[in-house]
Design a protein around this motif. Structure first.
Motif, PDB file in Angstrom:
ATOM      1  N   THR A 186       0.740  -1.245  -0.022  1.00 37.94           N
ATOM      2  CA  THR A 186       0.120  -0.035  -0.164  1.00 37.94           C
ATOM      3  C   THR A 186       0.856   1.228   0.065  1.00 37.94           C
ATOM      4  OG1 THR A 186      -0.035   0.167   2.287  1.00 37.94           O
ATOM      5  CG2 THR A 186      -1.699  -1.276   1.190  1.00 37.94           C
ATOM      6  N   TRP A 187       0.159   2.587  -0.253  1.00 39.25           N
ATOM      7  CA  TRP A 187       0.889   3.596  -0.302  1.00 39.25           C
ATOM      8  C   TRP A 187       1.638   3.823   1.262  1.00 39.25           C
ATOM      9  CZ3 TRP A 187       3.454   6.100  -3.825  1.00 39.25           C
ATOM     10  CH2 TRP A 187       3.158   5.888  -4.831  1.00 39.25           C
ATOM     11  N   ASP A 188       0.748   3.477   2.193  1.00 42.57           N
ATOM     12  CA  ASP A 188       1.304   3.763   3.691  1.00 42.57           C
ATOM     13  C   ASP A 188       2.225   2.816   3.805  1.00 42.57           C
ATOM     14  OD1 ASP A 188      -0.932   5.404   4.216  1.00 42.57           O
ATOM     15  OD2 ASP A 188      -2.212   4.191   4.910  1.00 42.57           O
ATOM     16  N   GLU A 189       2.500   1.824   3.448  1.00 45.11           N
ATOM     17  CA  GLU A 189       3.728   0.949   3.296  1.00 45.11           C
ATOM     18  C   GLU A 189       4.927   1.363   2.809  1.00 45.11           C
ATOM     19  OE1 GLU A 189       1.786  -3.641   4.157  1.00 45.11           O
ATOM     20  OE2 GLU A 189       1.982  -2.605   2.052  1.00 45.11           O
ATOM     21  N   ILE A 190       4.781   2.072   1.522  1.00 46.19           N
ATOM     22  CA  ILE A 190       5.686   2.613   0.862  1.00 46.19           C
ATOM     23  C   ILE A 190       6.322   3.718   1.576  1.00 46.19           C
ATOM     24  CG2 ILE A 190       6.252   3.953  -1.232  1.00 46.19           C
ATOM     25  CD1 ILE A 190       6.437   0.943  -1.474  1.00 46.19           C
ATOM     26  N   TYR A 191       5.339   4.739   1.967  1.00 42.85           N
ATOM     27  CA  TYR A 191       5.831   5.817   2.881  1.00 42.85           C
ATOM     28  C   TYR A 191       6.687   5.488   4.246  1.00 42.85           C
ATOM     29  CZ  TYR A 191       5.169  10.071   5.859  1.00 42.85           C
ATOM     30  OH  TYR A 191       5.248  11.109   6.463  1.00 42.85           O
TER      31      TYR A 191
ATOM     32  N   LEU B 209      -3.000  14.212  -4.372  1.00 43.12           N
ATOM     33  CA  LEU B 209      -2.038  15.041  -4.177  1.00 43.12           C
ATOM     34  C   LEU B 209      -1.447  15.062  -2.646  1.00 43.12           C
ATOM     35  CD1 LEU B 209      -3.582  18.095  -6.068  1.00 43.12           C
ATOM     36  CD2 LEU B 209      -1.358  16.763  -6.800  1.00 43.12           C
ATOM     37  N   ASP B 210      -2.498  14.798  -1.831  1.00 43.35           N
ATOM     38  CA  ASP B 210      -2.130  14.656  -0.326  1.00 43.35           C
ATOM     39  C   ASP B 210      -1.003  13.510  -0.181  1.00 43.35           C
ATOM     40  OD1 ASP B 210      -2.763  15.850   2.196  1.00 43.35           O
ATOM     41  OD2 ASP B 210      -3.541  13.966   2.608  1.00 43.35           O
ATOM     42  N   ASN B 211      -1.406  12.524  -0.900  1.00 40.97           N
ATOM     43  CA  ASN B 211      -0.454  11.493  -0.667  1.00 40.97           C
ATOM     44  C   ASN B 211       1.010  11.842  -1.211  1.00 40.97           C
ATOM     45  OD1 ASN B 211       0.320   8.354  -0.537  1.00 40.97           O
ATOM     46  ND2 ASN B 211       0.332   8.580  -2.697  1.00 40.97           N
TER      47      ASN B 211
ATOM     48  N   PHE C   5      -3.732   2.521  -3.193  1.00 42.57           N
ATOM     49  CA  PHE C   5      -4.814   3.073  -2.087  1.00 42.57           C
ATOM     50  C   PHE C   5      -5.597   2.032  -1.391  1.00 42.57           C
ATOM     51  CE2 PHE C   5      -3.212   6.483  -4.760  1.00 42.57           C
ATOM     52  CZ  PHE C   5      -2.858   7.386  -4.121  1.00 42.57           C
ATOM     53  N   LYS C   6      -5.604   2.022  -0.304  1.00 48.66           N
ATOM     54  CA  LYS C   6      -6.440   1.092   0.503  1.00 48.66           C
ATOM     55  C   LYS C   6      -8.001   1.364   0.112  1.00 48.66           C
ATOM     56  CE  LYS C   6      -3.883   0.826   4.783  1.00 48.66           C
ATOM     57  NZ  LYS C   6      -3.863   1.037   6.034  1.00 48.66           N
ATOM     58  N   GLU C   7      -8.550   2.479  -0.196  1.00 47.47           N
ATOM     59  CA  GLU C   7      -9.835   2.849  -0.709  1.00 47.47           C
ATOM     60  C   GLU C   7     -10.262   2.453  -2.010  1.00 47.47           C
ATOM     61  OE1 GLU C   7      -8.075   6.945  -0.440  1.00 47.47           O
ATOM     62  OE2 GLU C   7      -7.378   4.883   0.263  1.00 47.47           O
ATOM     63  N   LEU C   8      -9.038   1.905  -2.637  1.00 48.16           N
ATOM     64  CA  LEU C   8      -9.441   1.452  -4.061  1.00 48.16           C
ATOM     65  C   LEU C   8      -9.052   0.164  -4.236  1.00 48.16           C
ATOM     66  CD1 LEU C   8      -7.448   4.287  -6.142  1.00 48.16           C
ATOM     67  CD2 LEU C   8     -10.146   3.925  -6.004  1.00 48.16           C
TER      68      LEU C   8
ATOM     69  N   ARG D 285       6.989  22.115  -1.862  1.00 44.92           N
ATOM     70  CA  ARG D 285       8.098  23.027  -1.307  1.00 44.92           C
ATOM     71  C   ARG D 285       7.363  23.693   0.203  1.00 44.92           C
ATOM     72  NH1 ARG D 285       8.433  24.831  -6.552  1.00 44.92           N
ATOM     73  NH2 ARG D 285      10.258  24.202  -7.568  1.00 44.92           N
ATOM     74  N   GLY D 286       6.419  23.634   0.459  1.00 49.01           N
ATOM     75  CA  GLY D 286       5.474  24.055   1.508  1.00 49.01           C
ATOM     76  C   GLY D 286       5.173  25.689   1.582  1.00 49.01           C
ATOM     77  N   GLN D 287       5.308  25.913   0.230  1.00 52.43           N
ATOM     78  CA  GLN D 287       4.945  27.449  -0.105  1.00 52.43           C
ATOM     79  C   GLN D 287       3.372  27.882  -0.069  1.00 52.43           C
ATOM     80  OE1 GLN D 287       7.140  27.717  -3.594  1.00 52.43           O
ATOM     81  NE2 GLN D 287       8.879  29.063  -2.585  1.00 52.43           N
ATOM     82  N   LYS D 288       2.547  26.745  -0.420  1.00 50.79           N
ATOM     83  CA  LYS D 288       1.408  26.739  -0.440  1.00 50.79           C
ATOM     84  C   LYS D 288       0.511  25.591  -0.016  1.00 50.79           C
ATOM     85  CE  LYS D 288       1.299  29.881  -4.611  1.00 50.79           C
ATOM     86  NZ  LYS D 288       1.014  30.260  -5.886  1.00 50.79           N
ATOM     87  N   ASP D 289      -0.433  25.654   0.646  1.00 52.90           N
ATOM     88  CA  ASP D 289      -1.359  24.334   1.052  1.00 52.90           C
ATOM     89  C   ASP D 289      -2.107  24.003  -0.430  1.00 52.90           C
ATOM     90  OD1 ASP D 289      -4.459  25.422   1.015  1.00 52.90           O
ATOM     91  OD2 ASP D 289      -3.126  27.086   2.084  1.00 52.90           O
ATOM     92  N   ILE D 290      -2.425  22.635  -0.248  1.00 53.34           N
ATOM     93  CA  ILE D 290      -3.051  22.060  -1.205  1.00 53.34           C
ATOM     94  C   ILE D 290      -4.179  23.013  -1.566  1.00 53.34           C
ATOM     95  CG2 ILE D 290      -4.285  20.009  -2.165  1.00 53.34           C
ATOM     96  CD1 ILE D 290      -2.370  18.254  -0.507  1.00 53.34           C
TER      97      ILE D 290
END
Length: 440
Positions: free
Chosen positions: A182-187, A241-243, A306-309, A413-418
């Motif tokens: 899953t993406w969580d495991e890769i993270y 994008l959040d992922n 993704f778990k939801e998919l 870069r943390g310059q803007k939120d999503i």
């Protein structure tokens, strides 16, 4: 597609085009080949995007020699793309084309925008072309673009995969990524290998934003195909994008400054992974590995899900071969399309590291057999058991990709939120689309 990396079809296959070719193709009767002795010599002009550095000899090694062998009466002519001239520039200069080869990302931009599309439905029936031989999504995508018709046949395929540096994982005693994660495991793996070791900064995971977004697993569109309004803010894209954002948040900013642009560019990411050897995992199309040095200790892992998919791959990014509506030799051109999508030719290409768009599992098993660097690699990882459905496309998607790429950089870069980055990108894209419409 950036010219730094070659898309499907860019590896020379001349060595395979000798007398070892099989006697027949498996796409049905080759109309033109059987009548070669009765045919008058003709010239077919080819154009292909994605290979800005190609010369005539490159085209002949990849396609032309095979075409000449199958159809001696046809002289294939390749029109290279000079750095100073676009396709529109060639057209305005009077250049004609018979056969066009575009990735799905260039189809609207170059085929439809220049009004070269031609529905192959009648020729498909006439030549007994079996569309069931192709991966279903490649035909579905064409029918959606053509409103139920079909403009091109699938010539190649590719999709994102994870490439990882074994040495980095060994260095820190972290297990390798594997298929079915899953993406969580890769993270969690990325966190463990994002370290500074004796002054060398190692990074856990990066993805080429352009390719990552185009093939997103949610099949989220960039533009609503009915309204032609930006669709960046749909919940699926926001989740995607959040992922991606959390992986950039693992990277320590240099001296407190925002991350450099290279963290969001394919070329720089490739150098970090293959040259500097400081990037543990990199997601890009599988053929990025064609440029890896021989001393890189790497392997493939399937894209996480993704778990939801549930388990499933990303969208694919096929390449198609089209017949121009301006061609005077459509029947002969269709014979060429059949030959280049035959089991025979697709097997030759597969052996050189080009993914086939055919379903035939025997062809997939031959992938990269002619390339020593692929020996022992986890080839199964690049062929998902299921692909995500193709997202709707419009002629303005190239504008959308550019705006969303910029937004990803601002987010990473943390310059803007999503929310802010997506809203601003949507506003700019809406203006881009309005400015482009009068040019139609």
């Amino acid at each position: 597609m950036k010219s730094w990396i070659r898309l499907s079809g860019t590896i020379a296959i001349a060595a395979s085009l000798s007398g070892s070719l099989l006697a027949g193709c498996s796409t049905g009767k080759q109309q033109g080949a059987a009548e070669t002795g009765k045919k008058q010599p003709i010239e077919l002009v080819f154009y292909q995007t994605g290979n800005a550095d190609w010369k005539e000899e490159d085209f002949m090694k990849n396609y032309g020699d095979y075409i000449k062998q199958k159809f001696p009466y046809i002289t294939p002519k390749f029109v290279p793309v000079p750095a100073s001239k676009s396709m529109e520039g060639l057209i305005s200069g009077g250049q004609q084309f018979d056969i066009l080869i575009f990735s799905i990302g260039h189809t609207h931009l170059n085929l439809l925008r220049n009004d070269f599309q031609y529905d192959l439905t009648d020729l498909i029936k006439k030549k007994n072309v079996d569309l069931n031989r192709f991966e279903p999504f490649t035909i579905q995508q064409q029918k959606e673009i053509a409103g139920g018709g079909i403009y091109g046949l699938p010539l190649s395929n590719t999709s994102p995969v994870i490439m990882y540096n074994k040495d980095i994982f060994d260095k820190f005693g972290v297990p390798y990524p594997k298929d079915g994660m899953t993406w969580d495991e890769i993270y969690n793996l990325a966190k463990q290998v994002t370290r500074n070791d004796n002054g060398t900064q190692y990074y856990g995971f990066l993805a080429s934003p352009e390719h990552f977004l185009k093939t997103n697993q949610f099949s989220a569109p960039f533009i609503d195909p009915k309204t032609l309004k930006p669709a960046f803010d749909n919940p699926k894209m926001m989740t995607f994008l959040d992922n991606l954002k959390r992986f950039y948040q693992l990277i320590p900013p240099p001296d407190g400054k925002p991350l450099a642009g290279g963290f969001f560019a394919s070329t720089a990411q490739s150098n970090m992974f293959a040259k500097d050897k400081t990037l543990a995992m990199w997601s890009h199309f599988s053929n990025a590995a064609l440029n890896f040095p021989e001393d890189l200790n790497w392997d493939y892992a399937a894209m996480p899900y993704f778990k939801e998919l549930g388990a499933g791959g990303p969208q694919a990014y096929p390449g198609y071969i089209y017949i121009s509506k301006t061609s005077k030799y459509k029947d002969d051109a269709m014979d060429v399309l059949q030959a280049l999508t035959s089991d025979e030719f697709q097997t030759i290409r597969s052996k050189t590291g080009v993914e086939s768009a055919l379903k035939n599992p025997d062809i997939k098993k031959t992938f990269a057999q002619d390339l020593p660097k692929y020996k022992g690699k986890n080839i199964n990882a690049i062929f998902p058991q299921t692909y995500a459905a193709p997202a709707p496309l419009t002629e303005y998607n190239d504008l959308a990709w550019k705006r969303l790429n910029t937004a990803v950089g601002d987010i990473g870069r943390g310059q803007k939120d999503i929310v802010t980055a997506v809203r601003e990108a949507s506003e700019l894209l809406a203006k881009d689309i309005e400015a482009e419409k009068p040019k139609k």
